[in-house]
Design a protein around this motif. Structure first.
Motif, short mmCIF file in Angstrom:
data_model
loop_
_atom_site.label_atom_id
_atom_site.label_comp_id
_atom_site.label_asym_id
_atom_site.label_seq_id
_atom_site.Cartn_x
_atom_site.Cartn_y
_atom_site.Cartn_z
N THR A 34 0.64 -1.15 0.10
CA THR A 34 -0.22 -0.10 0.00
C THR A 34 0.78 1.18 0.15
OG1 THR A 34 -1.72 -1.25 1.15
CG2 THR A 34 -2.01 1.21 1.26
N ARG A 35 1.55 1.30 0.83
CA ARG A 35 2.82 2.36 1.04
C ARG A 35 3.65 2.52 -0.32
NH1 ARG A 35 7.16 2.74 5.67
NH2 ARG A 35 8.02 1.12 4.45
N ASP A 36 4.13 1.51 -0.95
CA ASP A 36 4.84 1.41 -2.23
C ASP A 36 3.80 1.99 -3.21
OD1 ASP A 36 6.90 0.32 -0.99
OD2 ASP A 36 6.28 -1.87 -1.52
N ALA A 37 2.65 1.70 -3.09
CA ALA A 37 1.72 2.24 -4.39
C ALA A 37 1.49 3.66 -4.21
CB ALA A 37 0.38 1.61 -4.43
N TYR A 38 1.25 4.19 -3.13
CA TYR A 38 1.09 5.67 -2.61
C TYR A 38 2.23 6.26 -2.75
CZ TYR A 38 -3.53 4.93 -0.33
OH TYR A 38 -4.71 4.49 -0.08
N THR A 39 3.42 5.73 -2.59
CA THR A 39 4.75 6.54 -3.01
C THR A 39 4.99 6.70 -4.35
OG1 THR A 39 5.84 5.44 -1.10
CG2 THR A 39 7.29 6.14 -2.68
N LEU A 40 4.60 5.77 -5.18
CA LEU A 40 4.60 5.79 -6.53
C LEU A 40 3.83 7.12 -7.11
CD1 LEU A 40 5.51 5.01 -9.61
CD2 LEU A 40 3.57 3.24 -9.44
N ASP A 41 2.36 6.90 -6.55
CA ASP A 41 1.31 8.04 -6.95
C ASP A 41 1.89 9.35 -6.74
OD1 ASP A 41 -0.17 6.00 -7.82
OD2 ASP A 41 -1.41 5.91 -5.85
N LEU A 42 2.42 9.55 -5.30
CA LEU A 42 2.76 10.80 -5.04
C LEU A 42 4.36 11.30 -5.65
CD1 LEU A 42 1.89 10.77 -1.41
CD2 LEU A 42 0.93 12.09 -3.03
N ARG A 43 4.91 10.25 -6.10
CA ARG A 43 6.33 10.57 -6.80
C ARG A 43 5.87 11.30 -8.23
NH1 ARG A 43 9.56 5.51 -6.79
NH2 ARG A 43 8.49 5.37 -8.77
N GLN A 44 5.07 10.56 -8.82
CA GLN A 44 4.50 11.06 -10.17
C GLN A 44 3.90 12.43 -10.15
OE1 GLN A 44 2.76 8.05 -12.60
NE2 GLN A 44 4.46 6.61 -12.45
N TYR A 45 2.93 12.51 -9.08
CA TYR A 45 2.20 13.62 -8.97
C TYR A 45 3.23 14.84 -8.53
CZ TYR A 45 -0.91 17.24 -6.82
OH TYR A 45 -1.45 18.29 -6.34
#
Length: 303
Positions: A34-45
């Motif tokens: 879950t954290r990995d997915a949120y990290t990817l989302d925020l990195r791209q944002y």
């Protein structure tokens, strides 16, 4: 250095101390995939904001909408866009709660309408049976891996993350305790055929991962995918099959067998019953329409 810190620091030159601290604080509330997915989302944002010369806490609703449209223009699936927006909404809500910003700009963001029909390749009962038979002729490790995916409906991360110490016995049931999505710890029964396959896979080992490579390393999700695809090919299945296809087949088979939706939802560890319903191929069947049951029920009372 943690994965989260590394992911955020990739764009450190574009982040203020407040932005970086808030990002890390938000991500610290999650763990695992879950954290990995949120990290990817925020990195791209964050990268998008940097490229468009926006500061994270100067963003307006229209700017976030533009980010979403940009994702769509680049061919991202609606589910992906919706998830990224959900992450952004959560991030700004956290920032508001911590007093970093006065109001979240993402409160009224419009999210794409999600198609609740599953598009994963469907395996019928015979195809799933053929895969299990072929897996039984493969190595003990591969047989156990396919059995847990297909007969317990585990996610691939839950399967390869399982340890020998998590095997147990409870009121006559062989059990396996796994960490499910969101960090939820669940103990589930193992059917006798699955328990036997797992026993053969671990052999004389008494601790460590259930699924290991010849050099002793834990099997990763990529290796698990290769195992499933290889067995599916040997079984003569021409469809595109992966670990999630077997989980999909488990849920569909449970619904087809008449297991109540609530029980299937619990077994699949779905937070929302609508997610489970995506796998119900028979929900459009007129034979199962509630009108027949209600009519019979009322007729019985009227006599």
């Amino acid at each position: 250095m943690s994965t989260t810190t590394t992911a955020v620091e990739r764009y450190e030159p574009a982040l203020t101390e407040t932005e970086q601290t808030t990002l890390l604080g938000f991500l610290a509330g999650y763990r695992g995939f879950t954290r990995d997915a949120y990290t990817l989302d925020l990195r791209q944002y964050t990268a998008w904001c940097w490229q468009h010369h926006h500061r994270l806490f100067d963003m307006r609703r229209v700017d976030i909408e533009c980010f979403a449209r940009d994702l769509e223009d680049r061919g991202r699936a609606r589910a992906t866009v919706a998830r990224r927006l959900c992450t952004i909404v959560g991030f700004y809500q956290y920032a508001e709660e911590e007093g970093v910003i006065e109001h979240s700009p993402a409160v009224h963001i419009r999210r794409p309408r999600i198609d609740y029909e599953s598009h994963v390749a469907h395996l019928d009962r015979n195809e799933l049976g053929a895969i299990l038979v072929t897996a039984g002729l493969s190595s003990p490790r591969d047989h156990a891996l396919v059995s847990l995916l297909a007969l317990n409906g585990l996610r691939v991360s839950e399967t390869i993350g399982a340890n020998i110490e998590a095997l147990g016995l409870e009121r006559g049931h062989r059990t396996l305790t796994v960490v499910r999505k969101g960090g939820k710890v669940v103990t589930m029964p193992l059917a006798p055929r699955v328990a036997r396959a797992v026993d053969l896979a671990i052999g004389e080992r008494s601790d460590g991962p259930i699924f290991i490579e010849p050099d002793g390393r834990r099997v990763d999700r990529h290796a698990a995918g290769r195992i499933v695809r290889r067995i599916a090919r040997r079984a003569g299945i021409t469809k595109r099959v992966g670990p999630h296809t077997l989980r999909h087949a488990f849920i569909t088979a449970a619904l087809d067998a008449g297991v109540p939706l609530r029980d299937v939802q619990e077994a699949a560890s779905h937070a929302d019953p609508r997610t489970t319903m995506r796998y119900d191929r028979g929900r459009q069947s007129l034979d199962r329409h509630a009108t027949y049951i209600v009519a019979t029920f009322i007729a019985g009372a009227a006599r």
